[in-house]
Design a protein around this motif. Structure first.
Motif, PDB file in Angstrom:
ATOM      1  N   VAL A  40     -15.674  11.859 118.402  1.00  7.25           N
ATOM      2  CA  VAL A  40     -16.508  11.470 117.265  1.00  7.25           C
ATOM      3  C   VAL A  40     -17.682  12.438 117.126  1.00  7.25           C
ATOM      4  O   VAL A  40     -18.049  12.831 116.011  1.00  7.25           O
ATOM      5  N   PHE A  41     -18.244  12.846 118.273  1.00  6.47           N
ATOM      6  CA  PHE A  41     -19.362  13.792 118.238  1.00  6.47           C
ATOM      7  C   PHE A  41     -18.922  15.131 117.648  1.00  6.47           C
ATOM      8  O   PHE A  41     -19.637  15.733 116.841  1.00  6.47           O
ATOM      9  N   ARG A  42     -17.725  15.610 118.045  1.00  8.27           N
ATOM     10  CA  ARG A  42     -17.229  16.883 117.490  1.00  8.27           C
ATOM     11  C   ARG A  42     -17.005  16.778 115.989  1.00  8.27           C
ATOM     12  O   ARG A  42     -17.296  17.717 115.237  1.00  8.27           O
ATOM     13  N   ASP A  43     -16.482  15.642 115.547  1.00  4.91           N
ATOM     14  CA  ASP A  43     -16.284  15.450 114.103  1.00  4.91           C
ATOM     15  C   ASP A  43     -17.611  15.444 113.361  1.00  4.91           C
ATOM     16  O   ASP A  43     -17.741  16.037 112.283  1.00  4.91           O
ATOM     17  N   ALA A  44     -18.615  14.760 113.933  1.00  6.53           N
ATOM     18  CA  ALA A  44     -19.945  14.735 113.312  1.00  6.53           C
ATOM     19  C   ALA A  44     -20.548  16.137 113.277  1.00  6.53           C
ATOM     20  O   ALA A  44     -21.220  16.514 112.308  1.00  6.53           O
ATOM     21  N   SER A  45     -20.294  16.913 114.337  1.00  2.00           N
ATOM     22  CA  SER A  45     -20.809  18.290 114.376  1.00  2.00           C
ATOM     23  C   SER A  45     -20.175  19.132 113.273  1.00  2.00           C
ATOM     24  O   SER A  45     -20.851  19.905 112.594  1.00  2.00           O
ATOM     25  N   ALA A  46     -18.850  18.992 113.098  1.00  2.00           N
ATOM     26  CA  ALA A  46     -18.160  19.761 112.057  1.00  2.00           C
ATOM     27  C   ALA A  46     -18.628  19.364 110.666  1.00  2.00           C
ATOM     28  O   ALA A  46     -18.724  20.202 109.761  1.00  2.00           O
ATOM     29  N   ALA A  47     -18.943  18.070 110.507  1.00  2.00           N
ATOM     30  CA  ALA A  47     -19.353  17.564 109.187  1.00  2.00           C
ATOM     31  C   ALA A  47     -20.874  17.548 109.026  1.00  2.00           C
ATOM     32  O   ALA A  47     -21.398  16.858 108.153  1.00  2.00           O
ATOM     33  N   ARG A  48     -21.578  18.294 109.876  1.00  2.00           N
ATOM     34  CA  ARG A  48     -23.039  18.244 109.912  1.00  2.00           C
ATOM     35  C   ARG A  48     -23.686  18.426 108.544  1.00  2.00           C
ATOM     36  O   ARG A  48     -24.566  17.655 108.136  1.00  2.00           O
ATOM     37  N   GLU A  49     -23.253  19.434 107.810  1.00  2.00           N
ATOM     38  CA  GLU A  49     -23.899  19.721 106.528  1.00  2.00           C
ATOM     39  C   GLU A  49     -23.677  18.600 105.520  1.00  2.00           C
ATOM     40  O   GLU A  49     -24.556  18.291 104.719  1.00  2.00           O
ATOM     41  N   THR A  50     -22.502  17.999 105.530  1.00  2.00           N
ATOM     42  CA  THR A  50     -22.232  16.909 104.591  1.00  2.00           C
ATOM     43  C   THR A  50     -23.018  15.655 104.950  1.00  2.00           C
ATOM     44  O   THR A  50     -23.236  14.795 104.092  1.00  2.00           O
ATOM     45  N   VAL A  60     -29.813  16.001 119.866  1.00  2.00           N
ATOM     46  CA  VAL A  60     -30.341  14.669 120.189  1.00  2.00           C
ATOM     47  C   VAL A  60     -29.200  13.663 120.286  1.00  2.00           C
ATOM     48  O   VAL A  60     -29.172  12.820 121.201  1.00  2.00           O
ATOM     49  N   LEU A  61     -28.240  13.733 119.354  1.00  2.00           N
ATOM     50  CA  LEU A  61     -27.099  12.811 119.389  1.00  2.00           C
ATOM     51  C   LEU A  61     -26.282  13.025 120.652  1.00  2.00           C
ATOM     52  O   LEU A  61     -25.819  12.054 121.292  1.00  2.00           O
ATOM     53  N   SER A 148     -15.808   6.307 112.611  1.00  2.00           N
ATOM     54  CA  SER A 148     -15.018   7.338 113.296  1.00  2.00           C
ATOM     55  C   SER A 148     -13.960   7.959 112.383  1.00  2.00           C
ATOM     56  O   SER A 148     -13.784   9.189 112.354  1.00  2.00           O
ATOM     57  N   GLU A 149     -13.235   7.132 111.614  1.00  2.00           N
ATOM     58  CA  GLU A 149     -12.218   7.678 110.699  1.00  2.00           C
ATOM     59  C   GLU A 149     -12.860   8.504 109.586  1.00  2.00           C
ATOM     60  O   GLU A 149     -12.351   9.575 109.211  1.00  2.00           O
ATOM     61  N   GLU A 150     -13.965   8.009 109.063  1.00  2.00           N
ATOM     62  CA  GLU A 150     -14.651   8.740 107.990  1.00  2.00           C
ATOM     63  C   GLU A 150     -15.132  10.100 108.482  1.00  2.00           C
ATOM     64  O   GLU A 150     -14.980  11.123 107.787  1.00  2.00           O
ATOM     65  N   LEU A 151     -15.718  10.125 109.693  1.00  2.00           N
ATOM     66  CA  LEU A 151     -16.207  11.393 110.242  1.00  2.00           C
ATOM     67  C   LEU A 151     -15.064  12.366 110.497  1.00  2.00           C
ATOM     68  O   LEU A 151     -15.196  13.576 110.275  1.00  2.00           O
ATOM     69  N   ALA A 152     -13.909  11.839 110.953  1.00  2.00           N
ATOM     70  CA  ALA A 152     -12.741  12.706 111.162  1.00  2.00           C
ATOM     71  C   ALA A 152     -12.260  13.304 109.845  1.00  2.00           C
ATOM     72  O   ALA A 152     -11.925  14.497 109.771  1.00  2.00           O
ATOM     73  N   ALA A 153     -12.239  12.489 108.784  1.00  2.00           N
ATOM     74  CA  ALA A 153     -11.812  12.976 107.463  1.00  2.00           C
ATOM     75  C   ALA A 153     -12.791  14.019 106.932  1.00  2.00           C
ATOM     76  O   ALA A 153     -12.389  15.040 106.362  1.00  2.00           O
TER      77      ALA A 153
END
Length: 409
Positions: A40-50, A60-61, A148-153
């Motif tokens: 989930v953290f990796r997905d959030a990192s990839a989607a950081r700008e969005t 921090v996360l 989690s699913e939203e962040l992966a998408a």
């Protein structure tokens, strides 16, 4: 389904409707749902700008997740971590306190964590008699599980957009290079055409590219650059076809002349003695072989010029020459350029040349310059209309099987 209360922030931190929505959404976490916290953290990192967060927010996360002992985030577990600012700062690579608080606020605003503040704002856990955490106050990581699913998408979309952006940039770079070098080659070698105008369009187009372009910027520029590239290639292709026509001129003209019942060579004096007093001026001799083409064949090769004839049709050579005068003006060919063509080719053949230029007008940037070039080549004996007519017939799907028939009107 869980039932959760909405808690408000401690102290002067304001409550917003966005925070209310983030907290109420936690009640909809599916029973038994789990997710790997680092995925989930990796997905959030990839989607950081969005998500509207920065790289320090991710640090921090990362630190907050490290305080949760399990690898999996589970719906039935207590997902609240309660480190002090000092401990959190250490795991966030020594981040300053003010910076730490700012990025915690960003994570809350982005809906990745939720504050669960105690009455005095302190972070701590209250345990029962068995040592199990009964109540904890700090940062709730449940939004990461819920989304989690939203962040992966989001992460997949970001990666797809990056790939599309990279391919578009590569295509634009290659297209720019091709256009630049083709125009430069044409200008350096003195090819006929409005190459300066194409060069100006290229410069204006490149000048509109922003310093930091978006995908839409690159795609829009690429679309226009590809159009410009096609125009350049079409112009070069037309010039190449013209050169091929000139190279094969003698063979094609001879074939057409030999197929006539009365060869044109038989109509010309064959010796200096026969020429005395009998030959026409040299300019007229040049134009006679071209006029051997039947008018019907000319109109099949150049049908567009019929629209400019008297009453919208052409019935004889005089009609064709009248239509050519109108077309000359329409194409922007100067009177002097057309007069020179008439003198070099003969008026009938000049009219045929104008008809051919009209038929290919979409591929000729400067009709006047093109006609002058044909005139110069005719004067040097390097051009005749036969190959041009053959090429136009082929492009329109007509065969030349009637080219050897008797002369038309």
């Amino acid at each position: 389904m869980q039932t959760r209360n909405v808690t408000t922030p401690f102290g002067r931190r304001p409550m917003t409707l966005s925070l209310v929505r983030h907290q109420t959404a936690l009640a909809d976490i599916r029973q038994g749902k789990t997710a790997d916290k680092w995925k989930v953290f990796r997905d959030a990192s990839a989607a950081r700008e969005t998500l509207g967060i920065q790289t320090n927010s991710l640090a921090v996360l990362d630190a907050l997740l490290s305080f949760y002992p399990e690898t999996e985030l589970r719906q039935d577990a207590k997902l609240v971590v309660f480190p002090s600012n000092y401990q959190l700062s250490l795991r966030a690579h020594g981040m300053a306190g003010a910076t730490l608080r700012r990025h915690i606020a960003m994570l809350v605003q982005a809906g990745l964590i939720v504050r669960k503040d105690s009455a005095n704002g302190k972070r701590y856990a209250r345990k029962d008699k068995t040592g199990q955490v009964e109540t904890a106050f700090g940062f709730d990581l449940s939004p990461l599980l819920a989304r989690s699913e939203e962040l992966a998408a989001r992460a997949q979309q970001v990666l797809a957009d990056r790939a599309t952006f990279r391919i578009a940039k590569e295509s634009l770079t290659i297209c720019r290079r091709d256009v630049r070098k083709l125009i430069s080659a044409a200008m350096e070698e003195g090819a006929d055409g409005d190459w300066q105008g194409l060069e100006d369009r290229y410069v204006r187009l490149v000048g509109r590219i922003p310093r930091t372009p978006t995908l839409s910027d690159v795609e829009a520029t690429l679309s226009e650059m590809e159009i410009l590239q096609q125009e350049v290639v079409n112009q070069l292709d037309f010039l190449d076809n013209s050169e091929k026509i000139s190279t094969n001129d003698a063979q094609i003209e001879r074939h057409i002349q030999n197929s006539k019942t009365e060869s044109l060579n038989e109509l010309e004096p064959s010796s200096e003695k026969e020429q005395d007093g009998k030959s026409e001026p040299k300019r007229r001799q040049k134009s006679e072989p071209m006029k051997a083409f039947p008018l019907a064949l000319i109109l099949r090769a150049c049908p567009t010029i019929a629209d400019y004839g008297p009453g919208g049709m052409i019935g004889n050579w005089r009609d064709l020459m009248s239509a050519a005068v109108v077309v000359r003006s329409t194409l922007g060919v100067s009177p002097s350029a057309y007069q020179d063509a008439c003198e070099a080719m003969g008026p009938e053949n000049a009219a045929v040349a104008v008809a051919g230029i009209l038929e290919r007008a979409n591929f000729i940037n400067s009709p006047g310059g093109y006609l002058r070039d044909l005139t110069r080549r005719t004067s040097r004996g390097e051009f005749s209309l036969g190959p041009m007519i053959v090429a136009l017939l082929k492009s329109s799907g007509h065969a030349l099987r009637h080219a050897g028939c008797q002369s038309g009107t």
